[in-house]
Design an enzyme around this catalytic site. Structure first.
Site, short mmCIF file in Angstrom:
data_model
loop_
_atom_site.label_atom_id
_atom_site.label_comp_id
_atom_site.label_asym_id
_atom_site.label_seq_id
_atom_site.Cartn_x
_atom_site.Cartn_y
_atom_site.Cartn_z
N SER A 13 0.84 -1.20 0.00
CA SER A 13 0.00 0.00 0.00
C SER A 13 0.87 1.24 0.00
O SER A 13 2.08 1.17 0.24
CB SER A 13 -0.93 0.02 1.23
OG SER A 13 -0.16 0.11 2.42
N SER A 128 10.65 11.02 7.12
CA SER A 128 9.52 11.94 7.14
C SER A 128 10.06 13.34 7.37
O SER A 128 11.03 13.53 8.12
CB SER A 128 8.54 11.58 8.27
OG SER A 128 7.61 12.63 8.49
N TYR A 141 7.13 9.52 16.78
CA TYR A 141 7.27 9.22 15.35
C TYR A 141 8.41 10.01 14.73
O TYR A 141 9.24 9.46 13.99
CB TYR A 141 5.95 9.53 14.65
CG TYR A 141 5.97 9.25 13.17
CD1 TYR A 141 5.88 7.96 12.68
CD2 TYR A 141 6.06 10.30 12.25
CE1 TYR A 141 5.89 7.70 11.33
CE2 TYR A 141 6.07 10.05 10.88
CZ TYR A 141 5.98 8.75 10.43
OH TYR A 141 5.99 8.51 9.07
N LYS A 145 12.06 8.66 12.84
CA LYS A 145 12.50 9.05 11.50
C LYS A 145 13.82 9.81 11.55
O LYS A 145 14.64 9.71 10.62
CB LYS A 145 11.41 9.89 10.83
CG LYS A 145 10.13 9.11 10.57
CD LYS A 145 10.38 7.84 9.76
CE LYS A 145 9.10 7.12 9.40
NZ LYS A 145 9.34 5.89 8.59
N THR A 176 -2.00 9.23 1.43
CA THR A 176 -2.00 7.77 1.32
C THR A 176 -3.00 7.12 2.26
O THR A 176 -3.12 5.90 2.27
CB THR A 176 -0.61 7.20 1.64
OG1 THR A 176 -0.27 7.53 3.00
CG2 THR A 176 0.44 7.75 0.71
#
Length: 269
Positions: A13, A128, A141, A145, A176
């Site tokens: 995906s 990211s 998060y 990254k 997405t």
């Protein structure tokens, strides 16, 4: 360019699926990872699916063995997390680092010996822009990254004598649907709840208006196939402009601008 063997993680995906699709379209042999290859609902023609669970380091070795000699590794698979640091358990933070950092490192370590022996190879770490422009309620998060980027940039010189290229790529806001799969850690009665909801609403709007997975995948594939790739690429969120401002503006101003983009007012401390 002759056909190369490419291993793309998280290839069912989003960005990973588009990266796999574009490598196939350019004539390369592509392996795509998923936790369960038998349950892929929309397999991409030309992609061979192999099992990988980023949280299981042994699966990284098995995955590399199944793929055989890998010329290009794209470490894309990962999980998204948001919430208040105070409300997030240490277990949840450790689990995120296992999936987003330690798993990709385990897979990189598994393919490096073969690349070194053949004196060629490319490893792409998909990070990211939150690493470069961190924002409240995304600390864990963003930290994962940032770790991936540091691994890529530091290891770049380490493996360069053996013909191996390490690349860090930072997507901006991508449309997405990842927000629907993001784990959230904020209590119902948390003092942070109201501001988190403000950020979450802005994040949904930003993601809906983000660049496509196809555009981001093109950047990743072009970088991986470049004769002399740069150490770092970014795309989305007017990357050229905001990175230029980041070099010139005071750090607090950049933090305030990033917060404002996510719906949070400036707080002077």
């Amino acid at each position: 360019m002759s056909s190369q063997t490419v291993l793309v993680t998280g290839a069912t995906s989003g960005i990973g699926a588009e990266v796999a699709r574009q490598f196939v379209a350019r004539g390369h042999r592509v392996y795509g990872t998923t936790r369960n290859p038998d349950t892929v609902q929309r397999p991409i023609p030309g992609v061979t699916y192999v099992r990988l669970d980023n949280a299981d380091y042994d699966s990284a070795t098995a995955c590399a063995d199944l793929a055989g000699p890998v010329d290009i590794l794209v470490n894309n698979a990962g999980e998204s997390q948001a919430g208040a640091l105070e409300d997030t358990s240490m277990q949840a933070i450790e689990d995120l680092f296992r999936v987003n950092v330690f798993g990709p490192i385990a897979l990189t370590k598994a393919v490096l010996p073969g690349m070194r022996e053949r004196r060629r190879g490319t490893v792409v770490m998909v990070g990211s822009m939150l690493s470069s422009f961190p924002v409240a309620f995304r600390s864990n998060y963003a930290a994962t990254k940032s770790a991936l980027k540091a691994f890529a940039l530091a290891t770049r010189r380490e493996v360069a004598p053996y013909g191996i290229r390490m690349i860090s790529v930072e997507p901006g806001t991508i449309a997405t649907g990842i927000g629907d799969r993001r784990s959230i850690h904020v209590g119902e009665k948390s003092p942070y709840r109201a501001e988190y909801e403000t950020l979450a609403a802005a994040t949904r709007r930003n993601e809906d208006a983000g660049i496509s997975a196809e555009d981001m995948a093109t950047q990743i594939v072009d970088a991986a196939l470049a004769e002399h790739p740069k150490p770092f690429y970014a795309r989305g969120n007017q990357a050229g402009v905001v990175f230029f401002l980041r070099r010139l503006a005071p750090r607090q101003l950049i933090l305030d601008m990033t917060a404002r983009k996510h719906g949070l007012p400036k707080v002077k401390i």
